[in-house]
Design a protein around this motif. Structure first.
Motif, PDB file in Angstrom:
ATOM      1  N   ALA A  36       0.835  -1.192   0.000  1.00 39.55           N
ATOM      2  CA  ALA A  36       0.000   0.000   0.000  1.00 39.55           C
ATOM      3  C   ALA A  36       0.874   1.247   0.000  1.00 39.55           C
ATOM      4  O   ALA A  36       1.984   1.256   0.549  1.00 39.55           O
ATOM      5  CB  ALA A  36      -0.917   0.002   1.209  1.00 39.55           C
ATOM      6  N   THR A  53       1.973   4.928   1.224  1.00 43.18           N
ATOM      7  CA  THR A  53       2.029   5.443   2.593  1.00 43.18           C
ATOM      8  C   THR A  53       1.469   6.856   2.679  1.00 43.18           C
ATOM      9  O   THR A  53       1.948   7.769   1.995  1.00 43.18           O
ATOM     10  CB  THR A  53       3.479   5.446   3.094  1.00 43.18           C
ATOM     11  OG1 THR A  53       3.991   4.100   3.066  1.00 43.18           O
ATOM     12  CG2 THR A  53       3.544   5.963   4.529  1.00 43.18           C
ATOM     13  N   ALA A  65      -1.687   9.279   8.840  1.00 47.04           N
ATOM     14  CA  ALA A  65      -3.002   8.853   9.336  1.00 47.04           C
ATOM     15  C   ALA A  65      -3.956  10.033   9.458  1.00 47.04           C
ATOM     16  O   ALA A  65      -5.159   9.888   9.214  1.00 47.04           O
ATOM     17  CB  ALA A  65      -2.849   8.162  10.680  1.00 47.04           C
ATOM     18  N   ASP A  83     -12.012  11.705   4.796  1.00 46.51           N
ATOM     19  CA  ASP A  83     -10.856  10.856   4.528  1.00 46.51           C
ATOM     20  C   ASP A  83     -10.425  11.068   3.082  1.00 46.51           C
ATOM     21  O   ASP A  83     -11.267  11.213   2.188  1.00 46.51           O
ATOM     22  CB  ASP A  83     -11.198   9.385   4.742  1.00 46.51           C
ATOM     23  CG  ASP A  83     -11.454   9.064   6.200  1.00 46.51           C
ATOM     24  OD1 ASP A  83     -12.274   8.167   6.469  1.00 46.51           O
ATOM     25  OD2 ASP A  83     -10.841   9.706   7.083  1.00 46.51           O
ATOM     26  N   GLY A  95      -3.253   4.149   2.464  1.00 44.95           N
ATOM     27  CA  GLY A  95      -4.029   3.782   3.638  1.00 44.95           C
ATOM     28  C   GLY A  95      -5.080   4.808   4.038  1.00 44.95           C
ATOM     29  O   GLY A  95      -5.943   4.516   4.865  1.00 44.95           O
ATOM     30  N   LYS A 114     -13.224  -1.673   1.375  1.00 49.11           N
ATOM     31  CA  LYS A 114     -12.694  -0.929   2.521  1.00 49.11           C
ATOM     32  C   LYS A 114     -13.008  -1.733   3.768  1.00 49.11           C
ATOM     33  O   LYS A 114     -14.170  -1.846   4.163  1.00 49.11           O
ATOM     34  CB  LYS A 114     -13.321   0.463   2.603  1.00 49.11           C
ATOM     35  CG  LYS A 114     -12.661   1.358   3.643  1.00 49.11           C
ATOM     36  CD  LYS A 114     -13.190   2.766   3.578  1.00 49.11           C
ATOM     37  CE  LYS A 114     -12.348   3.716   4.437  1.00 49.11           C
ATOM     38  NZ  LYS A 114     -12.366   3.346   5.848  1.00 49.11           N
ATOM     39  N   SER A 115     -11.972  -2.282   4.359  1.00 48.66           N
ATOM     40  CA  SER A 115     -12.126  -3.065   5.581  1.00 48.66           C
ATOM     41  C   SER A 115     -12.194  -2.138   6.778  1.00 48.66           C
ATOM     42  O   SER A 115     -11.691  -1.018   6.724  1.00 48.66           O
ATOM     43  CB  SER A 115     -10.955  -4.033   5.728  1.00 48.66           C
ATOM     44  OG  SER A 115     -10.850  -4.868   4.597  1.00 48.66           O
ATOM     45  N   GLY A 161     -11.479   0.055   9.681  1.00 47.86           N
ATOM     46  CA  GLY A 161     -10.251   0.647  10.185  1.00 47.86           C
ATOM     47  C   GLY A 161      -9.094   0.650   9.215  1.00 47.86           C
ATOM     48  O   GLY A 161      -7.967   0.995   9.592  1.00 47.86           O
ATOM     49  N   LYS A 162      -9.343   0.302   7.971  1.00 49.38           N
ATOM     50  CA  LYS A 162      -8.270   0.253   6.981  1.00 49.38           C
ATOM     51  C   LYS A 162      -8.600   1.122   5.779  1.00 49.38           C
ATOM     52  O   LYS A 162      -9.686   1.659   5.653  1.00 49.38           O
ATOM     53  CB  LYS A 162      -8.026  -1.194   6.535  1.00 49.38           C
ATOM     54  CG  LYS A 162      -7.537  -2.111   7.640  1.00 49.38           C
ATOM     55  CD  LYS A 162      -7.180  -3.486   7.083  1.00 49.38           C
ATOM     56  CE  LYS A 162      -6.664  -4.412   8.163  1.00 49.38           C
ATOM     57  NZ  LYS A 162      -6.309  -5.743   7.622  1.00 49.38           N
ATOM     58  N   GLY A 163      -7.629   1.232   4.880  1.00 44.78           N
ATOM     59  CA  GLY A 163      -7.834   2.015   3.676  1.00 44.78           C
ATOM     60  C   GLY A 163      -8.511   1.219   2.586  1.00 44.78           C
ATOM     61  O   GLY A 163      -8.926   0.074   2.768  1.00 44.78           O
ATOM     62  N   GLU A 169      -8.770  -0.937  -0.812  1.00 50.77           N
ATOM     63  CA  GLU A 169      -7.963  -2.003  -1.406  1.00 50.77           C
ATOM     64  C   GLU A 169      -8.538  -2.359  -2.768  1.00 50.77           C
ATOM     65  O   GLU A 169      -9.731  -2.693  -2.893  1.00 50.77           O
ATOM     66  CB  GLU A 169      -7.938  -3.241  -0.517  1.00 50.77           C
ATOM     67  CG  GLU A 169      -7.103  -4.386  -1.081  1.00 50.77           C
ATOM     68  CD  GLU A 169      -7.108  -5.608  -0.180  1.00 50.77           C
ATOM     69  OE1 GLU A 169      -8.066  -5.788   0.594  1.00 50.77           O
ATOM     70  OE2 GLU A 169      -6.132  -6.399  -0.260  1.00 50.77           O
ATOM     71  N   ALA A 193     -15.873  -6.352   4.845  1.00 45.58           N
ATOM     72  CA  ALA A 193     -15.554  -5.031   4.310  1.00 45.58           C
ATOM     73  C   ALA A 193     -16.777  -4.447   3.621  1.00 45.58           C
ATOM     74  O   ALA A 193     -17.778  -5.131   3.394  1.00 45.58           O
ATOM     75  CB  ALA A 193     -14.405  -5.127   3.297  1.00 45.58           C
TER      76      ALA A 193
END
Lengths: 109, 119
Positions: free
Chosen positions: A3, A5, A8, A87, A103, B39-40, B42-44, B46, B91
Motif C-alpha cells: 500500500a 504510505t 493517518a 478521509d 491507507g 474498505k475493511s 479501520g483500513k484504507g 484495497e 468489508a
C-alpha cells in the motif's frame, strides 16, 4: 505490491492550507503519471478529486490541487472549509495492469 | 445520470464464496474499465480487481487465487466472486467505473455493500 504510505491524520483550521503526502516507489507513484486522489465522507462513496497526478475533474473546486516529486505525490487543500473534513485516499497505477491505494488520511478542520 | 448499484448477501459464512453484482444504469458498459474495491474496518481502500468490456480481467496479486469476475454488457452488470472467505474479508465492497481506460479516473461509484463474514 504494498500500500502507498499516507499520514493517518492531518489537522487544519478554517481558511488554512494543508497538504497530504502519498509515498510509493519507482514501481508505482514514481514510475507513472497516474496518481489519483479521492475524498470520502463517512457513509458515502469516494469522490474523484484529482487524476493523472494533477488534473481536476469538472466540478471539483480549484481549492484542490496536486503535485508530485519523485516517489511522493501530494494533495493540497487551500482555504480549508468545514466540508473538507473527510478521509482522503491516493491511488496509483503499479504496472502490469495493477493498481494500489494508500491507507488514507483523515483531515480534520 | 450514470448509477452503479451493488447487490448480494450481506452475510457470508467462513470458507464460503462471497458473490456480488454491480448493476450499471444510465450508460453503456462499452469502452470502460470496471473495478471492484473494498474498505475493511479501520483500513484504507484495497483494489480487488478490474474487468474490461471484453471480459479481460486483472486481479490484486494478494487475492488472485480466490477472485473471479465476469461481465454481461447486454444486461449492464458485472460480478465478483471471492472464494474461501475469512473474517479478514469483512468489508464494504464498492463497484466503480474508470472512464480513463485504466488511469484510475473512477468517476462513478456504487454506494457500497457491507459484507460480513461470520458463522
Amino acid at each position: 505490491q504494498s500500500a502507498l504510505t499516507q499520514p493517518a491524520s492531518v489537522p487544519g483550521s478554517a481558511g488554512q492550507s494543508i497538504s497530504i503526502s502519498c509515498t510509493g516507489t519507482t514501481s508505482d507513484v514514481g514510475g507513472y503519471s497516474l496518481v489519483s486522489w479521492y475524498q470520502q465522507h463517512p457513509g458515502t462513496a469516494p469522490k474523484l478529486m484529482i487524476y493523472e497526478d494533477n488534473k481536476r475533474p469538472s466540478g471539483v473546486s480549484h481549492r484542490f490541487s496536486a503535485s508530485k516529486s519523485g516517489n511522493t505525490a501530494s494533495l493540497t487543500i487551500s482555504g480549508l472549509q468545514a466540508d473538507d473534513e473527510a478521509d482522503y485516499f491516493c491511488c496509483s497505477y503499479a504496472g502490469s495492469d495493477t493498481w494500489v491505494f494508500g491507507g488514507g488520511t483523515k483531515v480534520t478542520v | 445520470q450514470v448509477q452503479l448499484q451493488e447487490s448480494g448477501p450481506g452475510l457470508v459464512k467462513p470458507s464460503e464464496t462471497l458473490s456480488l453484482t454491480c448493476t450499471v444504469s444510465g450508460d453503456s458498459m462499452q469502452n470502460y474499465y470496471w473495478f471492484w474495491i473494498r474498505k475493511s474496518p479501520g483500513k484504507g481502500l484495497e483494489w480487488i480487481g478490474t474487468i474490461l468490456d471484453s471480459g479481460r480481467t486483472k486481479f490484486n496479486p494478494s487475492l488472485k487465487s480466490r477472485v473471479s469476475m465476469s461481465i454481461d454488457t447486454s444486461k449492464n452488470h458485472y460480478s465478483l466472486k471471492l472464494r474461501s472467505v475469512t473474517a479478514a474479508d469483512t468489508a464494504i465492497y464498492y463497484c466503480a467505473r474508470d472512464q480513463g481506460a485504466g488511469n484510475l479516473e473512477l468517476d462513478y461509484w456504487g454506494q457500497g455493500a457491507l459484507v460480513t463474514v461470520s458463522s
